[in-house]
Design a protein around this motif. Structure first.
Motif, PDB file in Angstrom:
ATOM      1  N   LYS A 124       0.827  -1.199   0.000  1.00 39.56           N
ATOM      2  CA  LYS A 124       0.000   0.000   0.000  1.00 39.56           C
ATOM      3  C   LYS A 124       0.868   1.258   0.000  1.00 39.56           C
ATOM      4  O   LYS A 124       0.597   2.231  -0.732  1.00 39.56           O
ATOM      5  CB  LYS A 124      -0.918   0.001   1.219  1.00 39.56           C
ATOM      6  N   TYR A 127       2.295   1.819  -3.376  1.00 40.57           N
ATOM      7  CA  TYR A 127       1.239   2.337  -4.252  1.00 40.57           C
ATOM      8  C   TYR A 127       1.099   3.848  -4.087  1.00 40.57           C
ATOM      9  O   TYR A 127       0.996   4.593  -5.074  1.00 40.57           O
ATOM     10  CB  TYR A 127      -0.075   1.626  -3.924  1.00 40.57           C
ATOM     11  N   THR A 170      -5.343   0.989 -11.863  1.00 40.29           N
ATOM     12  CA  THR A 170      -6.481   0.069 -11.761  1.00 40.29           C
ATOM     13  C   THR A 170      -6.012  -1.327 -11.343  1.00 40.29           C
ATOM     14  O   THR A 170      -6.677  -1.997 -10.543  1.00 40.29           O
ATOM     15  CB  THR A 170      -7.249  -0.016 -13.093  1.00 40.29           C
ATOM     16  N   GLU A 173      -4.869  -1.148  -7.608  1.00 39.86           N
ATOM     17  CA  GLU A 173      -6.036  -1.023  -6.731  1.00 39.86           C
ATOM     18  C   GLU A 173      -6.789  -2.344  -6.627  1.00 39.86           C
ATOM     19  O   GLU A 173      -7.298  -2.684  -5.549  1.00 39.86           O
ATOM     20  CB  GLU A 173      -6.963   0.072  -7.246  1.00 39.86           C
ATOM     21  N   SER A 181      -8.373  -3.946   1.209  1.00 41.78           N
ATOM     22  CA  SER A 181      -8.550  -2.494   1.161  1.00 41.78           C
ATOM     23  C   SER A 181      -9.981  -2.183   0.729  1.00 41.78           C
ATOM     24  O   SER A 181     -10.459  -2.709  -0.268  1.00 41.78           O
ATOM     25  CB  SER A 181      -7.552  -1.871   0.181  1.00 41.78           C
ATOM     26  N   ILE A 183     -11.669   0.006  -0.932  1.00 39.04           N
ATOM     27  CA  ILE A 183     -11.881   1.002  -1.980  1.00 39.04           C
ATOM     28  C   ILE A 183     -13.202   0.634  -2.652  1.00 39.04           C
ATOM     29  O   ILE A 183     -13.376  -0.500  -3.059  1.00 39.04           O
ATOM     30  CB  ILE A 183     -10.765   0.972  -3.040  1.00 39.04           C
ATOM     31  N   VAL A 188     -13.492   3.913  -7.530  1.00 38.42           N
ATOM     32  CA  VAL A 188     -12.906   2.766  -8.234  1.00 38.42           C
ATOM     33  C   VAL A 188     -13.134   2.933  -9.739  1.00 38.42           C
ATOM     34  O   VAL A 188     -12.205   2.824 -10.554  1.00 38.42           O
ATOM     35  CB  VAL A 188     -13.539   1.437  -7.760  1.00 38.42           C
ATOM     36  N   VAL A 255      -7.401   9.308  -2.204  1.00 39.34           N
ATOM     37  CA  VAL A 255      -8.222   9.195  -3.421  1.00 39.34           C
ATOM     38  C   VAL A 255      -8.281  10.553  -4.118  1.00 39.34           C
ATOM     39  O   VAL A 255      -7.975  11.579  -3.529  1.00 39.34           O
ATOM     40  CB  VAL A 255      -9.659   8.716  -3.107  1.00 39.34           C
TER      41      VAL A 255
END
Length: 338
Positions: A124, A127, A170, A173, A181, A183, A188, A255
């Motif tokens: 994470k 990312y 994408t 995620e 996670s 999300i 998304v 986000v």
């Protein structure tokens, strides 16, 4: 007679080799035990889910013809069923599972579940760093294309970079969601729509229509990267504080939008966000006008206009929904005067 030095070294190496073999044998046994435990847990969760689903259906039917006491009991059981669903979600974050359609198409049926909290948090964190570095690169890329290099080839490189960036987001995620996670919702879908938009921009051929929209798009890209940088800087600080207080999960992410946990201390971002959202609407209107010109032959113009409109509607409606829900919650907390 003493042993030669090389013989002593060989015996030491051979002894370590024998120990390594024993250790590896134990490792293989433990790995097999782990696999069996994972299978057992996954089967039990599936069975529990099915039983709870059947029970919920039965309770719904019973609630139509029961007294007040039984109705209260049914409500309590339904609440506990919902809580169990959340627990199952957390459990599955540590168990191998089938990938979703998107990951299956991209990676195949490869297990992407990270088994330790340390590995999940490291992925994470990587990312988040990737998003930050790419935001800075895209910011300078858009500035260079707008003010320094007015060439089609540099525009193509910039648009290709956008496509690659959103495609990579994408995938990453999806891996994070497979690891627990949470999300969800529009944020998304937002990256999938952005990937499509960048791909259409990449295929838009050189011509008068492209040149009429080029500067506006690059200026929008500069502003968008600037706002994303602001969001990362302030959201990451807010998330760190909330994680320390135990109010947010270690796998919560920054986000490109506004969520309920951002209300405290981050409301100053809202004007920047809304300005960016309405710029998307402005882009859409500009493209629709270009599409109505007689000399416009490219299908990309109408498709981009439609995509910018989808982004505007999704972003604005989601942000307004979050703000409305938060305002309502705050009003409920205020004690009513008699």
């Amino acid at each position: 007679m003493s042993k030669p030095k090389f013989q002593t070294e060989w015996e030491e190496i051979d002894e370590e080799y024998q120990q390594l073999q024993e250790t590896h044998k134990i490792y293989r046994q433990k790995l097999e035990e782990l696999t069996n435990l994972q299978t057992t847990c996954s089967s039990s969760i599936s069975k529990q889910r099915k039983c709870l689903k059947d029970l919920r259906y039965s309770l719904t039917k019973c609630s139509q013809k029961c007294d007040e006491k039984e109705l209260k009991l049914i409500t309590d059981i339904k609440s506990q069923i919902k809580e169990k669903g959340n627990v199952f979600f957390d459990m599955e974050a540590y168990l191998p599972k089938r990938n979703g359609l998107y990951l299956n198409l991209v990676l195949g049926n490869v297990n992407v579940t990270l088994l330790s909290d340390q590995a999940k948090f490291a992925y994470k964190d990587e990312y988040e760093k990737f998003k930050l570095y790419m935001t800075i690169i895209l910011l300078f890329g858009a500035i260079t294309c707008l003010f320094v290099l007015n060439y089609r080839v540099t525009d193509e490189i910039f648009n290709f970079l956008l496509v690659w960036y959103y495609c990579t987001l994408t995938i990453r995620e999806s891996v994070l969601m497979s690891n627990g996670s949470r999300i969800k919702g529009w944020w998304v879908s937002h990256h999938y729509v952005s990937t499509f938009l960048s791909g259409v921009m990449l295929t838009w051929p050189e011509g008068p229509m492209y040149q009429m929209f080029r500067s506006q798009f690059l200026a929008f890209s500069i502003y968008q990267s600037f706002v994303q940088f602001l969001q990362y800087y302030y959201q990451s600080g807010c998330l760190y504080r909330l994680r320390t207080l135990g109010e947010r999960s270690q796998l919560d992410l920054t986000v490109e939008g506004f969520q309920s946990w951002m209300w405290r201390g981050l409301t100053f971002l809202l004007p920047f966000l809304f300005f960016g959202h309405f710029w998307q609407l402005y882009n859409s209107v500009t493209l629709f006008r270009l599409g109505r010109r007689q000399d416009c032959k490219e299908w990309q113009v109408f498709m981009l206009a439609l995509t910018f409109l989808v982004l505007f509607l999704g972003n604005v409606l989601t942000t307004l929904k979050v703000v409305h829900q938060k305002v309502q919650k705050n009003q409920e907390k205020i004690p009513k005067n008699d």
